[in-house]
Scaffold this motif. Sequence first.
Motif, mmCIF file in Angstrom:
data_model
loop_
_atom_site.group_PDB
_atom_site.id
_atom_site.type_symbol
_atom_site.label_atom_id
_atom_site.label_comp_id
_atom_site.label_asym_id
_atom_site.label_seq_id
_atom_site.Cartn_x
_atom_site.Cartn_y
_atom_site.Cartn_z
ATOM 1 N N PRO A 10 0.819 -1.205 0.000
ATOM 2 C CA PRO A 10 0.000 0.000 0.000
ATOM 3 C C PRO A 10 0.860 1.266 0.000
ATOM 4 C CG PRO A 10 0.125 -0.873 2.210
ATOM 5 C CD PRO A 10 0.836 -1.864 1.324
ATOM 6 N N LEU A 11 0.249 2.361 -0.420
ATOM 7 C CA LEU A 11 0.900 3.674 -0.364
ATOM 8 C C LEU A 11 0.457 4.355 0.929
ATOM 9 C CD1 LEU A 11 2.481 6.062 -1.531
ATOM 10 C CD2 LEU A 11 0.454 6.654 -2.886
ATOM 11 N N ARG A 12 1.373 4.474 1.880
ATOM 12 C CA ARG A 12 1.007 5.054 3.175
ATOM 13 C C ARG A 12 1.892 6.231 3.574
ATOM 14 N NH1 ARG A 12 0.404 -0.519 5.726
ATOM 15 N NH2 ARG A 12 -1.796 -1.042 5.502
ATOM 16 N N ASP A 13 3.096 6.296 3.025
ATOM 17 C CA ASP A 13 4.067 7.295 3.467
ATOM 18 C C ASP A 13 4.582 8.102 2.283
ATOM 19 O OD1 ASP A 13 4.794 6.283 6.434
ATOM 20 O OD2 ASP A 13 4.552 4.554 5.101
ATOM 21 N N ARG A 58 -2.046 16.833 -0.898
ATOM 22 C CA ARG A 58 -3.483 16.549 -0.958
ATOM 23 C C ARG A 58 -3.772 15.345 -1.852
ATOM 24 N NH1 ARG A 58 -6.931 20.118 1.200
ATOM 25 N NH2 ARG A 58 -6.109 22.144 1.889
ATOM 26 N N ALA A 59 -3.078 15.264 -2.970
ATOM 27 C CA ALA A 59 -3.286 14.141 -3.880
ATOM 28 C C ALA A 59 -2.902 12.822 -3.218
ATOM 29 C CB ALA A 59 -2.480 14.363 -5.161
ATOM 30 N N PHE A 60 -1.751 12.821 -2.556
ATOM 31 C CA PHE A 60 -1.301 11.598 -1.896
ATOM 32 C C PHE A 60 -2.205 11.234 -0.716
ATOM 33 C CE2 PHE A 60 2.475 12.114 -4.417
ATOM 34 C CZ PHE A 60 3.017 10.844 -4.522
ATOM 35 N N ALA A 61 -2.705 12.239 -0.007
ATOM 36 C CA ALA A 61 -3.625 11.963 1.096
ATOM 37 C C ALA A 61 -4.885 11.261 0.594
ATOM 38 C CB ALA A 61 -3.992 13.261 1.809
ATOM 39 N N VAL A 65 -2.206 8.013 1.918
ATOM 40 C CA VAL A 65 -1.033 8.391 2.706
ATOM 41 C C VAL A 65 -1.468 8.886 4.079
ATOM 42 C CG1 VAL A 65 0.684 10.251 2.922
ATOM 43 C CG2 VAL A 65 0.637 8.824 0.880
ATOM 44 N N GLU A 66 -0.754 8.428 5.105
ATOM 45 C CA GLU A 66 -1.070 8.778 6.486
ATOM 46 C C GLU A 66 0.033 9.584 7.158
ATOM 47 O OE1 GLU A 66 -1.573 4.889 8.062
ATOM 48 O OE2 GLU A 66 -3.565 4.607 7.176
ATOM 49 N N LYS A 67 1.227 9.600 6.536
ATOM 50 C CA LYS A 67 2.348 10.332 7.116
ATOM 51 C C LYS A 67 3.131 11.022 6.017
ATOM 52 C CE LYS A 67 6.107 8.235 8.620
ATOM 53 N NZ LYS A 67 7.005 7.415 9.467
ATOM 54 N N ILE A 68 3.469 12.286 6.251
ATOM 55 C CA ILE A 68 4.306 13.047 5.330
ATOM 56 C C ILE A 68 5.581 13.435 6.063
ATOM 57 C CG2 ILE A 68 4.519 15.130 3.927
ATOM 58 C CD1 ILE A 68 1.460 15.118 3.667
ATOM 59 N N ARG A 69 6.706 13.062 5.484
ATOM 60 C CA ARG A 69 8.000 13.442 6.052
ATOM 61 C C ARG A 69 8.655 14.461 5.129
ATOM 62 N NH1 ARG A 69 11.464 12.013 9.810
ATOM 63 N NH2 ARG A 69 10.160 10.264 10.469
ATOM 64 N N ILE A 70 9.013 15.607 5.682
ATOM 65 C CA ILE A 70 9.662 16.670 4.925
ATOM 66 C C ILE A 70 11.169 16.428 4.965
ATOM 67 C CG2 ILE A 70 10.038 19.156 4.774
ATOM 68 C CD1 ILE A 70 7.318 19.450 6.225
ATOM 69 N N THR A 71 11.781 16.422 3.773
ATOM 70 C CA THR A 71 13.196 16.097 3.663
ATOM 71 C C THR A 71 13.903 17.111 2.767
ATOM 72 O OG1 THR A 71 12.937 14.650 1.728
ATOM 73 C CG2 THR A 71 12.621 13.639 3.885
ATOM 74 N N LEU A 303 -3.994 14.942 -10.623
ATOM 75 C CA LEU A 303 -2.668 14.587 -10.102
ATOM 76 C C LEU A 303 -2.725 13.251 -9.384
ATOM 77 C CD1 LEU A 303 0.271 15.125 -9.338
ATOM 78 C CD2 LEU A 303 -0.544 16.591 -7.483
ATOM 79 N N ALA A 304 -3.757 13.038 -8.582
ATOM 80 C CA ALA A 304 -3.908 11.766 -7.873
ATOM 81 C C ALA A 304 -4.032 10.607 -8.845
ATOM 82 C CB ALA A 304 -5.120 11.826 -6.942
#
Length: 344
Positions: A10-13, A58-61, A65-71, A303-304
Amino acid sequence: MNIVDELGRPLRDLRLSVIDRCNFRCTYCMPREIFDAHYPFMPSSDRLSFDQLEKIARAFASLGVEKIRITGGEPLLRRGIERLIERLAALTTISGKPMEIALTTNGSLLAAKASSLRDSGLGRVTVSLDAVDDAVFRRMSDADVPVSQVLGGIEAACAAGLAPVKVNAVIERGVNDDQILPLVRLFKHTDVTLRFIEYMDVGGASDWSSVKVFTAQQARRTIESEFPLVAIAGQDPSGTAVNYRHADGIGEVGFIASVSAPFCGSCSRARVSADGRLYTCLFSTHGTDLQPWLSDTASVEQLADAVRGRWTRRNDRYSELRSVRRAQEPRKAYPTVRMSLVGG
């Protein structure tokens, strides 16, 4: 509904890179002989705007997606990063829960920003710290920043409530493997979770060789020579680390065995680079350009759909396959995406 790839993952992160620059020149990521004063970093005008980054989030949510990590690069070099965090923290998951927002940093700018980051909605922070000894730290980071400055950032993050604070240490044989026990001693009686990462053949690690890998198993044996560890039950199978607690119950230590025990089968992470390309693996050699859907004329739904189309066709397991190639070729012999562009 969560989407899954061809292997059922699954796509979660989402790992969202906001800048390709860094004020460190870590030898395994951005060695100075390559990333020198003349290196053509991305001009600020080419970086994704906060509007575009929010649109991507927003598209990934909407896809689970449940977690976004800024890098990054070093994300705290991005001007106004707090405004982006505030916008991302306002998002919810498809189940209606608040989006989890995390950030990875080298910690050099964290002391001054920890409180404002927390006030903006940042939930957690991970700090890269490869050594306690100042000379070893400076040699690996190749920057005029004392280790005390990073430790001050970690302390400020803990005080601000950016919990749990995690500290990641990349261990390279013969370089900083003697720092494992000092790091454990430093953080054992704190709420900081310390994690050891195997030296990987990614990003700027052009001089990578398998003989330089100090495995997670070896790191664990080193720690247990002084501090007995007990495995933690019920861990997230999609997590990157295998976590242990000290036998006396004070503190946690994790091990990320990206080289010796790849975890491709449970990987739920997607990465978007600072220039708007989607990568489905840290070991990727190319990405999918999302720019056509980042204009004002394209909707979040469009985009999604583009992301869905790429993820559902995903079947990569680069790290597992390369573990086979490493048995035949002990050195890095293939290109990978620049880690400072796509994030760790």
